[in-house]
Design an enzyme around this catalytic site. Structure first.
Site, PDB file in Angstrom:
ATOM      1  N   LYS A  84       0.837  -1.206   0.000  1.00  9.64           N
ATOM      2  CA  LYS A  84       0.000   0.000   0.000  1.00  9.64           C
ATOM      3  C   LYS A  84       0.871   1.256   0.000  1.00  9.64           C
ATOM      4  O   LYS A  84       0.679   2.148  -0.835  1.00  9.64           O
ATOM      5  CB  LYS A  84      -0.918   0.001   1.236  1.00  9.64           C
ATOM      6  CG  LYS A  84      -1.839   1.194   1.286  1.00  9.64           C
ATOM      7  CD  LYS A  84      -2.738   1.155   2.499  1.00  9.64           C
ATOM      8  CE  LYS A  84      -2.007   1.647   3.711  1.00  9.64           C
ATOM      9  NZ  LYS A  84      -2.873   1.805   4.894  1.00  9.64           N
ATOM     10  N   ASP A 103      -6.554   1.029   0.970  1.00 13.07           N
ATOM     11  CA  ASP A 103      -6.562   1.305   2.405  1.00 13.07           C
ATOM     12  C   ASP A 103      -7.944   0.926   2.943  1.00 13.07           C
ATOM     13  O   ASP A 103      -8.754   0.317   2.232  1.00 13.07           O
ATOM     14  CB  ASP A 103      -6.203   2.775   2.686  1.00 13.07           C
ATOM     15  CG  ASP A 103      -7.355   3.713   2.376  1.00 13.07           C
ATOM     16  OD1 ASP A 103      -8.310   3.282   1.671  1.00 13.07           O
ATOM     17  OD2 ASP A 103      -7.336   4.858   2.845  1.00 13.07           O
TER      18      ASP A 103
END
Ligand code: SF4
Length: 182
Positions: A84, A103
């Protein structure tokens, strides 16, 4: 790396003083740990975060001449940098995303919009990468994050006022869709 268990507002308050004191990786690599702790002390897990950003800076200096590398494979082997974070860096800074940032907001929204049946970020990312053209990978995560914060939040999604409610299979019943398991 500072954002885990902290709000963006909180991180944005802490970073000006941090970056003023340590403007680049070379400076942070030789920083006094207690001073870094003090500068990020308003954030959750600040001791761990302070330690990690100093360690990371040392590695950036050792392996990459003090620069942040622009390749996914070089980013994800750095401590505290997962897929991420790597995708955020590649998309926002290098304008060359190699995936979609997933996320908590993207995870929830992708499920509510029925863009995925998966619950794990890695699998959701694969679904979004297939569904969205590559040139929009960066933009789609920003849009979903923004919409998740402003309208489609976890506990009380504002479906009545949502501009995409006609497109959304979870409209008016979203409270239990895409929520993290407790
Ligand atoms: S209609 Fe409701 S669940 Fe669907 S995107 Fe809008 S706020 Fe979220």
């Amino acid at each position: 790396m500072l954002s885990a268990q902290s709000t963006d507002v909180g991180v944005n308050k802490a970073t000006p003083a941090l970056f003023a004191a340590y403007p680049d990786a070379r400076a942070l690599a030789v920083a006094d740990g207690e001073d870094v702790e003090r500068l990020v002390g308003t954030l959750g897990m600040f001791r761990q975060k302070a330690k990690r950003i100093v360690e990371l800076s040392k590695l950036l200096v050792e392996r990459h001449g003090g620069e942040v590398p622009g390749r996914l494979e070089d980013l994800v082997v750095l401590p505290g940098v997962g897929r991420k974070t790597a995708n955020v860096v590649l998309g926002v800074w290098f304008k060359a995303p190699e995936g979609v940032v997933v996320d908590t907001h993207v995870q929830r929204l992708a499920q509510r919009l029925a863009w995925t049946k998966h619950t794990e970020p890695e699998e959701i990312e694969q679904d979004l990468m297939k569904k969205v053209p590559r040139e929009k990978w960066d933009a789609v995560s920003h849009l979903l994050i923004w919409h998740g914060r402003r309208r489609c939040n976890a506990q009380r999604p504002d479906c009545k006022e949502c501009p995409i409610r006609d497109l959304c299979p979870s409209a008016d019943r979203a409270e239990n869709v895409g929520r993290k398991q407790r």
